[in-house]
Every structure is written in structure tokens, then in C-alpha cells.
Design an enzyme around this catalytic site. Structure first.
Site, PDB file in Angstrom:
ATOM      1  N   SER A 197       0.801  -1.230   0.000  1.00  0.00           N
ATOM      2  CA  SER A 197       0.000   0.000   0.000  1.00  0.00           C
ATOM      3  C   SER A 197       0.833   1.279   0.000  1.00  0.00           C
ATOM      4  O   SER A 197       0.272   2.371  -0.072  1.00  0.00           O
ATOM      5  CB  SER A 197      -0.952  -0.003   1.195  1.00  0.00           C
ATOM      6  OG  SER A 197      -0.231   0.021   2.404  1.00  0.00           O
TER       7      SER A 197
ATOM      8  N   LYS B 185      -6.205   3.793   8.981  1.00  0.00           N
ATOM      9  CA  LYS B 185      -5.252   4.742   8.399  1.00  0.00           C
ATOM     10  C   LYS B 185      -5.758   6.176   8.534  1.00  0.00           C
ATOM     11  O   LYS B 185      -4.974   7.111   8.747  1.00  0.00           O
ATOM     12  CB  LYS B 185      -5.002   4.388   6.934  1.00  0.00           C
ATOM     13  CG  LYS B 185      -4.225   3.087   6.760  1.00  0.00           C
ATOM     14  CD  LYS B 185      -4.062   2.712   5.298  1.00  0.00           C
ATOM     15  CE  LYS B 185      -3.249   1.421   5.156  1.00  0.00           C
ATOM     16  NZ  LYS B 185      -3.100   1.004   3.746  1.00  0.00           N
TER      17      LYS B 185
END
Length: 802
Positions: A708, A751
Site C-alpha cells: 500500500s 489509516k
């Protein structure tokens, strides 16, 4: 034997002797005894001696060896006359000897095979004082005591000892029959002074008597134990017979049998369970209570009798009350609370429609970083449901028997955790919490994760079979809650059986509310303080959240509160002690009611300098830097990507403890960045041939992996190649393909929480993750602008605009 008889023998003793090495013990003068000779060299020596004068020297070895030499022997020995020799079938010989006198080796004539030496005969230093006579009597008297209680001393030995008239020979005879070390016997052999020799022998007699006394004591204690056990057995048997005659059959065994029988009849077992229980009960009735099998069977029947075999009690479900309990116990956790209320609603509908509750797929997996309340929420769920609660951890578990029990063939066998929990809660529909399911291991003892497949499968657990119980038991009514920090290590078949609920970390405003509602009252009570004694300002609690406990959970927040309250408790106690001392003369105790107001200054006084200083946030303020978002077992986190170049061979160096997937992602980022730099931004191809690029992720001791960070690494590289700082307050996440596509990622909620803690105002994320944006609470998204992107060009337009 008189002195006149000894003189002629002494005169006939030769000055040169063949020596035979003794391995066992030395032989004293005045003894008639057989000796076995097996060594061929010694056999030859004896044969030679027998053909001559028949006299041989016997000396004990200092060092045991198969081929002794003169240096291996002591210097003092005994000369002996061979009376008779008998040849043995194995080639050895048996000789009968009469020992005559001590000698000392003066000179070696032949060192080995055969050993021949010149010898000097030793005379005893006699002392005919009354002291020697007293010692003689003492020796004979003490030896009589030993010999009377020791079957090893024959009557012949007793008579010999009494008939010996020479003090020195009495000492020698006793030393030869005492059970003492051979080195000590050799020392006695070497003592020429008769009185000293007798004193030494008397010491050894005393030691032998002490050993015999201890031996008798031990034997007496053993006999007493045996007699007591036999006596108890006979008394029990007599008591049993008396009770039988009187019709009083109330012994422990019959009492247990009646108890088991009544319980099992109340359970109304059927089929296999009924058959097995009746067999075990019948076997139990025929067993003797003093056998090991009796205890094993009794324990087994105890477990069966303690389990809740009946149907669960009718439920009285109140959704409003359950909602209040969940809200009072925990702040946030909206998804968990909604799922519990839905579960209760389904059970209520089925109960109202008179349908059997059955299995409702009530297996929930709470996944989130440490300290967010996964474990404590289990107790709240049990309270909301009005159920019994049982928790056990499987972290580090490597043996499937912990889940499914041990077979009864093993000593110390017991049921697994599931059956143990049902036995403890005494309910068929409790709430079971299985903690740390992501930290199980496997070994040669089995795989606990595989054992849990049956436990957590609604289609199978209605007939769960524990290895110890070995009977089908319905655990489909149990509400299972499992917790984990990450899903990465949970096997897919196991994860497929559970409903996953993600618990993101808390932002500072949430921590503030949790501290006010739960952490402060709990910490004050734990440290002996009253609620009105300590007052915190809003800024002080926010300062703890941002400067001392910036992690996803609230565990460190609570530890810091405890630390402050311990220091305050110390101040209060010391102040009160001083006041008590001042008031002591008047007999009054006017301890002040201490109160404290805690602001930011007081926080730093008690906790020290901030762990995360104000304004210390991860930023990209130089070319070659970018801020990314990561998702770990500890929750969401921000990471800074750093890139730099230096003249040298073309290539890319990666540091920061990256995993294989992340290294592949970095290679893709380098390829895409190099292509885009040359084709779009006019960077000369030769520049790459003459420069080496280094990509680093700080906190090098922390492992990092996953794809990611693809767009983050590419942005950092293009920032370096263009010598341009990226736009401020941007954080990003997304996997990158070689063609520039931005692919979806996981953990967007976590996140986003991490980005908020880092004061980010813009988050760039894959457009395919738009569906995850709806799951993020509004108060977490507040103040952040989200930028969904499909291609790298969109990322660069936001972070590195032309």
C-alpha cells in the site's frame, strides 16, 4: 600363639618376595582366607611360589589397572603362606592363605610381570599399659553390640574375636571385618603403634554404630508406616462389615454412587450418552476405592455430572436495557453495539414465534490494535445479554488438547477449555471470549487453530466431542466472541466461520471522552483517591493524549493517569503524616482534605518531558520526502518515505527493514518514476546511469511490509528527481501497478485515524475504496479532505502540481 612360636617363622621369612596386587581391600596379618586369582600373570606367580617356599607378598593397588606395576602399589603389605591351591575351570585359581606379618617394599627387583621386590618386615610397637588393656576390652565390647544386631557377623567370627589374645591382632581382625573404605583400611595396616591402631579402629566402630542406629531408625519408621496402613485397611474392612450388618450403607463410595445416579436420572439422557454413562456408573459401583482406576472413573463422572445437559432457560430480552448497558460501559464501538442489538432482536423474534433458538451464527471476531477495549467489551456483552461470562486466551497455545481435552488414557487427563468453561459457568448458553486468536502456534502436539474449526462452526458444534468427555455435547447455544490484533495470521477456514468487526484506534477527542467517563474514575479508585480530590482541565487530558499516549488504544493513557495518581497519593500521605505530628500534643487529628487541580504544567511535572513534543508530527518538508499511511497489528500509523541520490553506479538501495512485498513495490515505484521522469519531466537518461538512489523508511528496527506504500514511494522519488517539496498536510495510501493504476488497499478506517492523529488535512486513497469511506465515523472524517484517485497522474497533480 606364644612368642616362642613366632620367632622361628620370622627367621624363615625371605628378604625377596613375589608380589600379587590386590584390587579389593588389604589383607591383615593373622587371617586365614581364600583368594581368587584370575589374572594369568598372577596365576603364573602363584604357580612359581607354590613350587618354592610358598610365601607371597600381598599389596593393595593405589590405582586400579589390569596390568599393575610396582609404582601402582602401596609400599606396605602382608606376607602370606599359601596353604592350598585349587585350579578352576576358567583358568584361574583359588588359593587358601595364612597371613603372617607386615612388610615394607625397600627396593624394586622386577617392576612388573612378575613384580619382585626386596622387603623389610615391620615390627609392631607394643605397649602393655593399662590403657591398651582398656582399649582391648572396649573394642571387644563395642564389636559385640554391633555383631548381636547384624546377621552378617557369624558365630564363628564372634568366637575368633574373643579368643584372640594379642591387642594388635584384635585391632587387625576387627579392621578386616568392618565396612569401611579400603584406603582407611590401608592406613590402619600401616600403623605400627598398637595403641594408636586400636584407637583408630575404635573410631571406625563408633561410626559403624551410628550408621546402624540410623538404619534401625529408618527401618522402624518404614515398619510403622506399613503397620499403620495395614491397621487402617483392617479397620475400614471391619467398619464396612459392621455397617452392612446394621444396614448402614453410607460410605463415601455409595454416597457418590447415589449422587451420580440421581443427577443422571434428572438429566434424562438418551442414546449413546445414556449407554456410556450407565456403563461407567456400573463399573464405578464394582470398583474398590483404593485403586487408581476408581479415582479416574470418579473424576470422569464428576465432569459429566457438573455439565449443563438440560435446555437453556427461557430468555427475557430487553433491547433498550441492553443498549443502555453497552453505552454505559464503552464509548464508541458503534459497529459492535449495533451487531449485538441485531443479535438480540433476532433471538427475541424467534423466541416470540415459539421457534427453537438453535444456532444463530453468533460468532463475532473483534479485530483491532491493543488497548481499544476488545477484551473488556466481552463482559459488557455478557451483561447486556444477561449471560454468564467465561474468558480464556489462546495466545501462544501450541497444543490442540488445550481446546479439545486429553484422552482419558493419559495420567492427569482433563477436559479442554470449552468443556471446562461450561462446567464453571454451569450454563448452556454463556458468552465465551477467546482472546488473542491471531497468536496461536502449532507443534508436534497438534494445531489448536484446526481444533477451533469444529468449535466455531454453527453446523458442527451442536455435537462437539471433547477428547476427555468423548460424548457429543451441544455448544451451539454459546455466544462466541474472539479477539485479534490482525487477520493476517488467522487461517482462512477459521476466519470464514466468523463475522469480522473492525475496531479502529481512537482519535484524541475520543480518548478525552473515554478518560472522563471511564479511565479517570477507575484510576482514582484504584489509587485510593476520591473523585472530588483531583480535577483535570480539558487541555491537560488532551495534552496526555497528544504528548504521552499517541498510540491507537488507551492503555498508555491509563498508565499515565495511574502514574500521576500514585504521585498525588504519596503527597497526600506525607502531608497528613506531618499534620498528625503537629497536632499530636493537642490530641486532635485535623488531616486536610487535599485537592489537586491538574493543568498542562502539572502534567509535565508528574510525567516528565513529553514523549511526543507538541508540533512533532511527521511531515515531508524537503525534496525526496512523502508521508504515507500504514496499517499494522498495533493499528494505523503514519510513515515518512525518504529518498536521496549520490554520484555512483546506477541502482536502488532499500533500507528500513522492508518485507519482500514492500521491496517489490519499491522496485515498481522506481521503474514508474524513472519512466515518468524521462518522458514527462525531461530528466536526462544518463543521470540515472551516473547516480545511485537510496530509499529509506525511518524506524529501521520496525518490520514493514505490504504493497500500500506504492504511490507514496513513487511520489517521494519524483519529488527527489524534480527537486520539489510535495504539497503540505498530505498523506496517502495505495498500491501502484506498472501502468500507473492505483489499486485498492485495506484498513482505510485505521489509516484515517492515524492521519488525523498526525494532523493531516488531505488523504489520497484508491477510488475503489470509496465503499470503505462510508464506514468511517463522521467525527473521524471531520476536517479531512479525501481525494479518491485511479491513476498516479491524479496523485501527482495534487502533491506535485506543475
Amino acid at each position: 600363639m606364644s612368642e616362642s612360636n613366632i620367632i622361628p617363622i620370622d627367621q624363615l621369612l625371605p628378604n625377596k618376595l613375589h608380589l600379587v596386587a590386590l584390587m579389593g581391600r588389604p589383607i591383615f596379618p593373622g587371617i586365614f582366607t581364600p583368594i581368587m586369582i584370575g589374572n594369568p600373570a598372577d596365576v603364573k606367580v602363584v604357580e612359581d611360589v607354590v613350587t618354592g617356599d610358598g610365601l607371597i607378598g600381598l599389596v593393595m593397588m593405589q590405582n586400579d589397572t589390569d596390568t599393575p606395576a610396582i609404582t601402582d602399589l602401596y609400599t606396605v603389605g602382608t606376607v602370606a603362606k599359601i596353604i592350598k591351591k585349587i585350579n578352576l575351570p576358567d583358568g584361574g585359581i583359588n588359593i587358601f592363605i595364612s597371613t603372617l606379618k607386615r612388610f615394607k617394599v625397600k627396593k624394586t627387583l622386577h617392576p612388573s610381570n612378575p613384580i619382585i621386590a626386596a622387603v623389610e618386615y615391620l615390627e609392631e610397637e607394643e605397649d602393655n599399659t593399662s590403657e591398651v588393656k582398656a582399649l582391648t576390652r572396649a573394642l571387644i565390647s563395642e564389636m559385640k553390640q554391633i555383631s548381636e544386631n547384624n546377621p552378617l557377623f557369624s558365630e564363628e567370627m564372634r568366637l575368633n574375636m574373643i579368643n584372640i589374645d594379642h591387642p594388635g591382632k584384635i585391632a587387625d581382625f576387627i579392621a578386616s571385618i568392618l565396612n569401611i573404605d579400603k584406603a582407611e583400611q590401608q592406613k590402619i595396616l600401616e600403623i605400627l603403634n598398637v595403641r594408636k591402631r586400636m584407637e583408630q579402629v575404635l573410631v571406625f566402630i563408633k561410626k559403624e554404630q551410628e550408621l546402624l542406629r540410623i538404619q534401625k531408625k529408618i527401618q522402624r519408621e518404614i515398619n510403622e508406616k506399613i503397620e499403620k496402613s495395614q491397621r487402617d485397611y483392617f479397620l475400614k474392612e471391619e467398619l464396612k462389615a459392621i455397617k452392612t450388618e446394621l444396614g448402614m450403607t453410607t460410605d463415601a463410595k455409595n454416597s457418590d454412587y447415589q449422587r451420580f445416579k440421581e443427577k443422571f436420572e434428572a438429566f434424562k439422557f438418551e442414546g449413546e450418552i445414556k449407554e456410556v454413562v450407565e456403563q461407567e456408573l456400573e463399573k464405578f459401583s464394582l470398583m474398590e476405592t483404593n485403586t487408581g482406576e476408581y479415582t479416574i472413573t470418579r473424576n470422569y463422572l464428576d465432569v459429566i455430572a457438573a455439565l449443563p445437559w438440560g435446555d437453556p432457560e427461557p430468555e427475557v430480552l430487553d433491547l433498550k436495557k441492553a443498549q443502555e448497558i453497552l453505552e454505559n460501559d464503552h464509548y464508541g464501538l458503534k459497529d459492535v453495539k449495533t451487531r449485538i442489538i441485531e443479535y438480540l432482536a433476532v433471538r427475541k423474534l424467534r423466541s416470540d414465534s415459539k421457534r427453537p433458538p438453535g444456532s444463530l451464527g453468533s460468532i463475532v471476531c473483534l479485530v483491532g490494535p491493543p488497548g481499544v477495549g476488545k477484551t473488556s467489551v466481552g463482559k459488557s456483552i455478557a451483561r447486556a445479554l444477561g449471560k454468564q461470562f467465561f474468558r480464556f486466551s489462546v495466545g501462544g497455545m501450541r497444543d490442540e488438547a488445550e481446546i479439545k481435552g486429553h484422552r482419558r488414557t493419559y495420567i492427569g487427563a482433563m477436559p479442554g477449555k470449552i468443556i471446562q468453561g461450561l462446567k464453571i459457568t454451569k450454563a448452556k448458553d454463556p458468552v465465551f471470549m477467546i482472546d488473542e486468536i491471531d497468536k496461536m502456534g502449532s507443534s508436534y502436539q497438534g494445531d489448536p487453530a484446526s481444533a477451533l474449526l469444529e468449535v466455531l462452526d454453527p453446523e458442527q458444534n451442536n455435537a462437539f466431542r471433547d477428547h476427555y468427555l468423548d460424548l457429543p455435547f451441544d455448544i451451539s447455544h454459546v455466544f462466541f466472541i474472539v479477539t485479534a490484533n490482525t487477520l493476517d495470521t488467522i487461517p482462512v477456514p477459521l476466519m470464514d466461520r466468523m463475522e469480522i468487526i473492525q475496531l479502529p484506534g481512537y482519535i484524541d477527542t475520543e480518548k478525552l471522552e473515554i478518560a472522563k467517563r471511564y479511565l479517570l474514575p477507575k484510576s482514582l479508585e484504584k489509587n485510593g483517591l476520591k473523585k472530588n480530590q483531583v480535577k483535570y482541565t480539558k487541555d491537560s487530558l488532551m495534552h496526555i493524549a497528544n504528548s504521552y499516549a499517541r498510540e491507537a488504544g488507551v492503555r498508555n493513557f491509563e498508565k499515565n493517569l495511574d502514574k500521576i495518581h500514585r504521585k498525588l497519593a504519596k503527597i497526600i500521605v506525607e502531608t497528613n503524616e506531618e499534620k498528625d505530628m503537629e497536632e499530636a500534643p493537642s490530641g486532635k487529628n485535623n488531616s486536610a482534605n487535599n485537592t489537586f487541580s491538574i493543568d498542562k504544567k502539572q502534567i509535565e511535572k508528574h510525567l516528565g518531558k513529553p514523549v511526543f513534543p507538541e508540533g512533532e508530527y511527521k511531515t515531508a518538508d524537503k525534496p525526496g520526502m512523502s508521508v504515507g499511511l500504514a496499517w499494522t497489528s498495533m493499528g494505523g500509523d503514519t510513515l515518512v518515505i525518504e529518498a536521496t541520490s549520490l554520484p555512483g553506479k546506477e541502482g536502488l538501495t532499500l533500507t528500513g527493514k522492508m518485507g519482500d512485498t514492500m521491496k517489490e513495490s519499491a522496485s515498481i515505484a522506481m521503474t514508474v518514476a524513472q519512466k515518468m521522469a524521462v518522458e514527462k519531466y525531461g530528466v536526462n537518461r544518463e543521470w540515472f546511469e551516473k547516480n545511485h538512489i537510496h530509499l529509506h523508511i525511518p524506524e529501521g528496527a520496525t518490520p514493514k511490509d505490504g504493497p500500500s506504500a506504492g504511490i507514496t514511494m513513487t511520489t517521494a522519488l519524483l519529488s527527489l528527481l524534480r527537486n520539489k517539496v510535495i504539497a503540505p498536510h498530505y498523506a496517502m495510501t495505495g498500491e501502484l501497478s506498472l501502468t500507473g493504476l492505483v489499486l485498492p488497499i485495506g484498513g482505510l478506517k485505521e489509516k484515517t485515524v492515524a492521519a488525523r492523529r498526525n494532523k493531516a488535512k488531505h488523504i489520497i486513497f484508491p477510488k475503489q475504496n470509496l465503499r470503505d469511506l462510508d464506514e468511517i465515523p463522521d467525527h473521524v472524517k471531520k476536517g479531512i479532505m479525501f481525494h479518491p484517485v485511479e491513476r498516479l497522474e491524479e496523485v501527482l497533480a495534487l502533491t506535485l502540481p506543475d
